[in-house]
Design a protein around this motif. Structure first.
Motif, PDB file in Angstrom:
ATOM      1  N   ALA A 230       0.807  -1.241  -0.143  1.00  0.00           N
ATOM      2  CA  ALA A 230       0.001   0.149   0.082  1.00  0.00           C
ATOM      3  C   ALA A 230       0.975   1.217   0.125  1.00  0.00           C
ATOM      4  O   ALA A 230       1.878   1.383   0.933  1.00  0.00           O
ATOM      5  N   ARG A 231       0.646   2.107  -0.921  1.00  0.00           N
ATOM      6  CA  ARG A 231       1.753   3.000  -1.238  1.00  0.00           C
ATOM      7  C   ARG A 231       1.033   4.414  -1.083  1.00  0.00           C
ATOM      8  O   ARG A 231      -0.207   4.755  -1.618  1.00  0.00           O
ATOM      9  N   LEU A 232       1.735   5.628  -0.580  1.00  0.00           N
ATOM     10  CA  LEU A 232       1.369   6.746  -0.303  1.00  0.00           C
ATOM     11  C   LEU A 232       2.459   7.920  -1.178  1.00  0.00           C
ATOM     12  O   LEU A 232       3.522   7.790  -0.418  1.00  0.00           O
ATOM     13  N   THR A 233       2.503   8.069  -2.285  1.00  0.00           N
ATOM     14  CA  THR A 233       3.656   8.656  -3.115  1.00  0.00           C
ATOM     15  C   THR A 233       3.644  10.108  -3.249  1.00  0.00           C
ATOM     16  O   THR A 233       4.870  10.714  -3.741  1.00  0.00           O
ATOM     17  N   ARG A 234       2.752  10.865  -2.738  1.00  0.00           N
ATOM     18  CA  ARG A 234       2.687  12.298  -2.899  1.00  0.00           C
ATOM     19  C   ARG A 234       3.535  12.883  -1.834  1.00  0.00           C
ATOM     20  O   ARG A 234       2.930  12.471  -0.664  1.00  0.00           O
ATOM     21  N   THR A 235       4.369  13.714  -2.009  1.00  0.00           N
ATOM     22  CA  THR A 235       5.225  14.062  -0.799  1.00  0.00           C
ATOM     23  C   THR A 235       4.706  14.668   0.459  1.00  0.00           C
ATOM     24  O   THR A 235       4.933  14.385   1.489  1.00  0.00           O
ATOM     25  N   LYS A 236       3.771  15.691   0.062  1.00  0.00           N
ATOM     26  CA  LYS A 236       3.136  16.462   0.984  1.00  0.00           C
ATOM     27  C   LYS A 236       2.217  15.683   1.712  1.00  0.00           C
ATOM     28  O   LYS A 236       2.113  15.671   2.973  1.00  0.00           O
ATOM     29  N   GLU A 237       1.367  14.833   1.427  1.00  0.00           N
ATOM     30  CA  GLU A 237       0.643  13.735   2.024  1.00  0.00           C
ATOM     31  C   GLU A 237       1.129  12.817   2.811  1.00  0.00           C
ATOM     32  O   GLU A 237       0.813  12.558   3.984  1.00  0.00           O
ATOM     33  N   ALA A 238       2.477  12.303   2.214  1.00  0.00           N
ATOM     34  CA  ALA A 238       3.347  11.456   2.933  1.00  0.00           C
ATOM     35  C   ALA A 238       3.988  11.887   4.349  1.00  0.00           C
ATOM     36  O   ALA A 238       3.737  11.510   5.177  1.00  0.00           O
ATOM     37  N   ARG A 239       4.274  13.153   4.234  1.00  0.00           N
ATOM     38  CA  ARG A 239       4.978  14.151   5.223  1.00  0.00           C
ATOM     39  C   ARG A 239       3.862  14.113   6.279  1.00  0.00           C
ATOM     40  O   ARG A 239       3.972  14.211   7.457  1.00  0.00           O
ATOM     41  N   GLN A 240       2.629  14.620   5.710  1.00  0.00           N
ATOM     42  CA  GLN A 240       1.465  14.814   6.550  1.00  0.00           C
ATOM     43  C   GLN A 240       0.901  13.609   7.325  1.00  0.00           C
ATOM     44  O   GLN A 240       0.813  13.579   8.673  1.00  0.00           O
ATOM     45  N   PHE A 241       1.060  12.736   6.718  1.00  0.00           N
ATOM     46  CA  PHE A 241       0.587  11.325   7.300  1.00  0.00           C
ATOM     47  C   PHE A 241       1.613  10.777   8.404  1.00  0.00           C
ATOM     48  O   PHE A 241       1.069  10.571   9.620  1.00  0.00           O
ATOM     49  N   ALA A 242       3.005  11.073   8.262  1.00  0.00           N
ATOM     50  CA  ALA A 242       3.813  10.704   9.093  1.00  0.00           C
ATOM     51  C   ALA A 242       3.657  11.895  10.556  1.00  0.00           C
ATOM     52  O   ALA A 242       3.954  11.199  11.650  1.00  0.00           O
ATOM     53  N   PHE A 243       3.371  13.050  10.161  1.00  0.00           N
ATOM     54  CA  PHE A 243       3.143  14.063  11.296  1.00  0.00           C
ATOM     55  C   PHE A 243       1.899  13.461  12.152  1.00  0.00           C
ATOM     56  O   PHE A 243       1.957  13.583  13.388  1.00  0.00           O
ATOM     57  N   ASP A 244       0.815  13.182  11.252  1.00  0.00           N
ATOM     58  CA  ASP A 244      -0.419  12.715  12.192  1.00  0.00           C
ATOM     59  C   ASP A 244      -0.301  11.648  13.049  1.00  0.00           C
ATOM     60  O   ASP A 244      -0.851  11.594  14.056  1.00  0.00           O
ATOM     61  N   LEU A 245       0.539  10.627  12.454  1.00  0.00           N
ATOM     62  CA  LEU A 245       0.727   9.292  13.242  1.00  0.00           C
ATOM     63  C   LEU A 245       1.770   9.601  14.310  1.00  0.00           C
ATOM     64  O   LEU A 245       1.995   8.532  15.166  1.00  0.00           O
ATOM     65  N   ASP A 246       2.382  10.536  14.271  1.00  0.00           N
ATOM     66  CA  ASP A 246       3.565  10.770  15.225  1.00  0.00           C
ATOM     67  C   ASP A 246       4.726   9.755  14.943  1.00  0.00           C
ATOM     68  O   ASP A 246       5.212   9.090  15.712  1.00  0.00           O
ATOM     69  N   LEU A 247       4.905   9.492  13.471  1.00  0.00           N
ATOM     70  CA  LEU A 247       5.974   8.259  13.025  1.00  0.00           C
ATOM     71  C   LEU A 247       7.444   8.902  13.595  1.00  0.00           C
ATOM     72  O   LEU A 247       7.866   9.850  12.945  1.00  0.00           O
ATOM     73  N   GLN A 248       8.180   7.762  14.172  1.00  0.00           N
ATOM     74  CA  GLN A 248       9.425   7.919  14.402  1.00  0.00           C
ATOM     75  C   GLN A 248      10.610   7.215  13.463  1.00  0.00           C
ATOM     76  O   GLN A 248      11.672   7.499  13.518  1.00  0.00           O
ATOM     77  N   LYS A 249       9.970   6.297  12.806  1.00  0.00           N
ATOM     78  CA  LYS A 249      10.570   5.481  11.922  1.00  0.00           C
ATOM     79  C   LYS A 249      10.844   6.136  10.658  1.00  0.00           C
ATOM     80  O   LYS A 249       9.715   6.232   9.879  1.00  0.00           O
ATOM     81  N   ASN A 250      11.923   6.369  10.331  1.00  0.00           N
ATOM     82  CA  ASN A 250      12.455   7.127   8.900  1.00  0.00           C
ATOM     83  C   ASN A 250      13.658   6.503   8.240  1.00  0.00           C
ATOM     84  O   ASN A 250      14.483   5.940   8.907  1.00  0.00           O
ATOM     85  N   ARG A 251      13.654   6.597   6.923  1.00  0.00           N
ATOM     86  CA  ARG A 251      14.657   6.127   6.177  1.00  0.00           C
ATOM     87  C   ARG A 251      15.147   7.286   5.122  1.00  0.00           C
ATOM     88  O   ARG A 251      14.139   7.793   4.611  1.00  0.00           O
ATOM     89  N   VAL A 252      16.456   7.495   5.108  1.00  0.00           N
ATOM     90  CA  VAL A 252      16.843   8.565   4.160  1.00  0.00           C
ATOM     91  C   VAL A 252      17.525   8.206   3.042  1.00  0.00           C
ATOM     92  O   VAL A 252      18.581   7.112   3.469  1.00  0.00           O
ATOM     93  N   TYR A 253      17.361   7.909   1.821  1.00  0.00           N
ATOM     94  CA  TYR A 253      18.190   7.690   0.770  1.00  0.00           C
ATOM     95  C   TYR A 253      18.554   9.030  -0.271  1.00  0.00           C
ATOM     96  O   TYR A 253      17.728   9.943  -0.535  1.00  0.00           O
ATOM     97  N   ILE A 254      19.604   8.981  -0.629  1.00  0.00           N
ATOM     98  CA  ILE A 254      20.287   9.944  -1.459  1.00  0.00           C
ATOM     99  C   ILE A 254      20.770   9.050  -2.914  1.00  0.00           C
ATOM    100  O   ILE A 254      21.833   8.287  -2.907  1.00  0.00           O
ATOM    101  N   GLN A 255      19.961   9.190  -3.780  1.00  0.00           N
ATOM    102  CA  GLN A 255      20.511   8.494  -4.958  1.00  0.00           C
ATOM    103  C   GLN A 255      21.346   9.412  -6.034  1.00  0.00           C
ATOM    104  O   GLN A 255      21.552  10.630  -5.831  1.00  0.00           O
ATOM    105  N   LYS A 256      22.169   8.749  -6.691  1.00  0.00           N
ATOM    106  CA  LYS A 256      23.196   9.327  -7.402  1.00  0.00           C
ATOM    107  C   LYS A 256      22.431  10.082  -8.655  1.00  0.00           C
ATOM    108  O   LYS A 256      21.181   9.933  -8.836  1.00  0.00           O
ATOM    109  N   PRO A 257      23.022  10.971  -9.348  1.00  0.00           N
ATOM    110  CA  PRO A 257      24.588  11.206  -9.363  1.00  0.00           C
ATOM    111  C   PRO A 257      25.081  11.972  -8.144  1.00  0.00           C
ATOM    112  O   PRO A 257      24.425  12.297  -7.153  1.00  0.00           O
TER     113      PRO A 257
END
Length: 276
Positions: A230-257
């Motif tokens: 189940a995916r929520l791909t819109r950046t604004k909605e995903a960040r708001q969802f994380a804020f509403d649920l008080d999610l502390q579990k995050n992963r950061v990826y930096i893609q090449k180049p």
């Protein structure tokens, strides 16, 4: 017999007796003298040493009542965790609740231990695998299944997620948080010169996936179902969802180049500090 007596005679009996009179245990003397317990007993047979006793504070064993737990945010959170990476196992004389935890998130392990103590008033045990990649939190009581109103054994396709969770948004939020923390994540990615965020939840059980989608719809989020995801791909909605649920579990990826920045953008850092 002659050989064994010869070995006993070779040991310094005076030193054995002196150590024993100082309060050393038979085993400690044997280790110090590098001899058997029988040898130490022979040389110290006439010495009487009273073992010191240590009074321990009386602690009543915590017995769970077996009564069905009343709906609460903490219980909804625990059920979300169980639906994700937890399981109730029927053992010969008891029921064991086990929760598998990724070793990369030690703060979640501590949080789940405190959660179980809060819900049941009983401390669980934590067992780390030899590889230290993950830990298993365990709590045992024959009343667990009845208190949680959940079945034991493998999760079936019609796994009964309690319906009271969906009666109140204050129950839905912690329930979804438990599911995301165990079987999902919030991903922050640097792609094509900009930062983006998305949420992904994965579970092969159709009943649990349906419960997740029902909960997200009640909160106003439209997740797209793709296979077992189940995916929520819109950046604004995903960040708001994380804020509403008080999610502390995050992963950061930096893609090449390689032109990608070495640190997270200031705006994303502020978002995370606000509860993501």
């Amino acid at each position: 017999l002659a050989i064994s007596m010869a070995k006993i005679i070779e040991i310094d009996g005076a030193k054995c007796r002196a150590l024993r009179e100082q309060g050393w245990s038979l085993r400690a003397v044997a280790l110090e003298m590098r001899c058997s317990l029988a040898t130490v007993r022979y040389h110290t047979r006439e010495i009487s040493v009273k073992s010191p006793t240590q009074k321990r504070a009386y602690r009543r064993k915590t017995q769970l009542t077996g009564e069905k737990l009343s709906p609460s945010a903490a219980l909804a959170y625990l059920i979300g965790v169980i639906c994700g990476d937890g399981n109730l196992v029927q053992l010969p004389r008891t029921v064991q609740l086990s929760i598998s935890c990724d070793g990369q998130y030690p703060e979640l392990i501590e949080k789940y231990v405190n959660l179980l103590e809060n819900v049941f008033g009983k401390s669980p045990s934590v067992h780390w695998r030899k590889s230290k990649n993950y830990a298993e939190i365990r709590l045992a009581s024959k009343s667990l299944a009845a208190m949680l109103d959940l079945p034991t054994g493998a999760k079936t396709p019609d796994y009964p997620v309690p319906r009271w969770i969906f009666s109140n948004a204050d129950f839905v939020r912690p329930f979804l948080r438990g599911l995301i923390e165990t079987d999902g994540n919030i991903y922050h990615e640097y792609r094509n010169g900009g930062w983006g965020s998305r949420c992904r939840f994965t579970n092969k059980n159709p009943a649990i996936m349906a419960a997740f989608l029902e909960g997200t719809r009640l909160l106003g989020y439209d997740f797209r179902e793709v296979g077992f995801d189940a995916r929520l791909t819109r950046t604004k909605e995903a960040r708001q969802f994380a804020f509403d649920l008080d999610l502390q579990k995050n992963r950061v990826y930096i893609q090449k180049p390689r032109s990608a920045p070495e640190r997270i953008s200031p705006s994303l850092t502020r978002q995370k500090s606000n509860g993501m």
